[in-house]
Design a protein around this motif. Sequence first.
Motif, PDB file in Angstrom:
ATOM      1  N   GLU A  47       0.868  -0.633  -0.087  1.00  0.00           N
ATOM      2  CA  GLU A  47      -0.258   0.166   0.292  1.00  0.00           C
ATOM      3  C   GLU A  47       1.153   1.357  -0.265  1.00  0.00           C
ATOM      4  O   GLU A  47       1.810   1.321   0.614  1.00  0.00           O
ATOM      5  N   SER A 188      -6.353   7.133  -4.394  1.00  0.00           N
ATOM      6  CA  SER A 188      -6.784   5.775  -5.464  1.00  0.00           C
ATOM      7  C   SER A 188      -7.013   7.324  -6.903  1.00  0.00           C
ATOM      8  O   SER A 188      -6.972   8.029  -7.306  1.00  0.00           O
ATOM      9  N   GLU A 397     -12.929  -1.619  -7.124  1.00  0.00           N
ATOM     10  CA  GLU A 397     -13.171  -0.344  -8.280  1.00  0.00           C
ATOM     11  C   GLU A 397     -12.199  -0.259  -9.474  1.00  0.00           C
ATOM     12  O   GLU A 397     -12.762   0.309 -10.334  1.00  0.00           O
TER      13      GLU A 397
END
Length: 429
Positions: A47, A188, A397
Motif C-alpha cells: 500500500e 486512488s 473498483e
Amino acid sequence: MRLLLNFFMSKNPEQHFFDIAVIGGGATGMMAAFWASQKGARVVLIEKNERLGRKVSMTGKGRCNITQENFTKETLVNALGRKGRFLFSALHKFDVKKTKDFFEKSGIKLKTERGGRVFPQSDSAEEIIDTFRKMLTKNGVVLMRKSKIKSFEIKDSKIEKIITRKTEVIARQYIICTGGKSYPITGSTGDGYQWAKKFGHRIITPTPALTPIKTINDWATELQGVSLRNVRLSVFQNNKKQTDRFGEMLFTHFGISGPIVLDVSYEIGKLLKKDRVKISIDLKPALEFKELDQRIQKDFEKYHNRKFINALDDLLPQKMIPTIVKISKIDPDKKTNEISKEDRKKLTALLKDLVLNVDELVGFKNAIVTKGGINLREINPNTMQSRKIDNLYFAGEILDLNGPTGGYNLQICWTTGYVAGISASQNSL
Ligand SMILES: Cc1cc2nc3c(=O)[nH]c(=O)nc-3n(C[C@H](O)[C@H](O)[C@H](O)COP(=O)(O)OP(=O)(O)OC[C@H]3O[C@@H](n4cnc5c(N)ncnc54)[C@H](O)[C@@H]3O)c2cc1C
C-alpha cells in the motif's frame, strides 16, 4: 568496505518472496489478502499510503455502509445494467449474507437501516479497518506500507516481479486492487489502469460517477449543512422532465450532494454535454398542491399573530426558513393574517418546485466512485483472473463496475476481493 557494500546493495535491491502479492490496501485489497492468507498462502499487501483503508474510513460519512440488504442478482442487473451479470458467479461464492456473516464472525456487530443499508452497530468505519488490520497481522500477512510500485517485470505472459523504490517483490500470483480515480486524496490515482494497459488490457474510459453537483444559485450555499429527507428531486432539460428520485439530499458549500443527488449525477453529466440542466426539488412530495396550500393556510391560522418569518417552523427545517422567505419575496415581517391568497399560493408553488440551476459536476476530486475501468471481457468472472496475464487478478473498483449508493459499491469490493483472494491462493500453493 562499507561504501562498497552500500553501492552493491543499492544496485541490488532486497528481494522478498511470497505466494501472493496484493497491491492496494483499500477495502478490496484487505479482503483479498485476508482470504488468500486464510487459505494458507504467504501474502504481502503493498500500500502506498501510511495506513490501510484510507477511503474506507470516509465511507458512509465515517459510518461505513458496508453492504446493501437488497443486493440480489435481480437488483444487481437493475442497478448495474448488463454488466451486473459479470458478478453472478462471484456472488454465488460470496453474497450479501456471506459478507454479513464474515463481518459478524470477525466480531463486528451489524445493523440494517432504512433502504436496506447495512452499517456496523458502532457507526464506525474505523472498526472495519482495525478489524482487518488485526486479522491480517494474525494471519501473518506482511504489510508493506508507504510502498509505491514503480514497475512490473513480465516474461512469457507472466509477471516475474514488482519493483518498488527500495525492494523487489517476487510472487507466484499478483492481485491488483488499486481502485479507480475518484477521491485521489485517498490514494486512488488510477495507477492500476496504466499497468493494465501495459499488460494488454483495454481500459473503458474512467469517468467520475456518483458526484456532488455545483449549482449556480447563491442561496444554495447559504443552506450548507441542511439535510432534507423524503423529498423528490426532478431533473429537467428544455422544460422536459428527464428523471427523478425520492429520498435524502443535502446542501453543501458548492451546491448539493447526498444519496439522490449522487444517484442522478451520471445522467446529469450526460445531459450537460447537450444543454443546460435544471433541478426541481419538491419539498413536500406527499402532498398535492391543494393539500399543501390547505396545510399552509392552517399553519397561518394557527400562528395568525406571528410574522411570516416565524410562522414556518412546522413546515421547514429552521435553517432553511430565511432562505425560503427570501426567495418567496414575501415581506418577512408581514403578519400571516395579512398575507394575500396569491402570495400564499406562490409559497406553496415554491415548496413544490424549488429550482436549482446546475453549474457542473464536481469531477473525480469528490466523486464517490469511478465508472469505467478494466474491460470485464478480459477478466474471468469465476476467478477475477486476467485473460491476458496468467498470474494476474483484478478486483474492486478498478474493474469496469460501479453501482448506486446504498452499499452496492463496497459489496462489489468484498465479493470480487474474496474471489480473487481464494482463486489466487488455489493457484499459488
Ligand atoms: C466519500 C466516499 C464515501 C463512500 N461511501 C460508501 C459507502 O458508504 N458504501 C459503499 O458501498 N461505497 C462507498 N463508497 C465507495 C467505496 O468506498 C469504494 O468503491 C471502495 O472503497 C473502493 O475500494 P477499492 O479497494 O477497490 O479501491 P480504493 O479504496 O481506491 O483502494 C485502492 C488502494 O490502492 C492504493 N494504491 C493505489 N495506487 C497504488 C500504488 N501505485 N502502489 C501501492 N498502492 C497503491 C491506494 O492508496 C488505495 O489505498 C464511498 C466512496 C467515497 C469516496
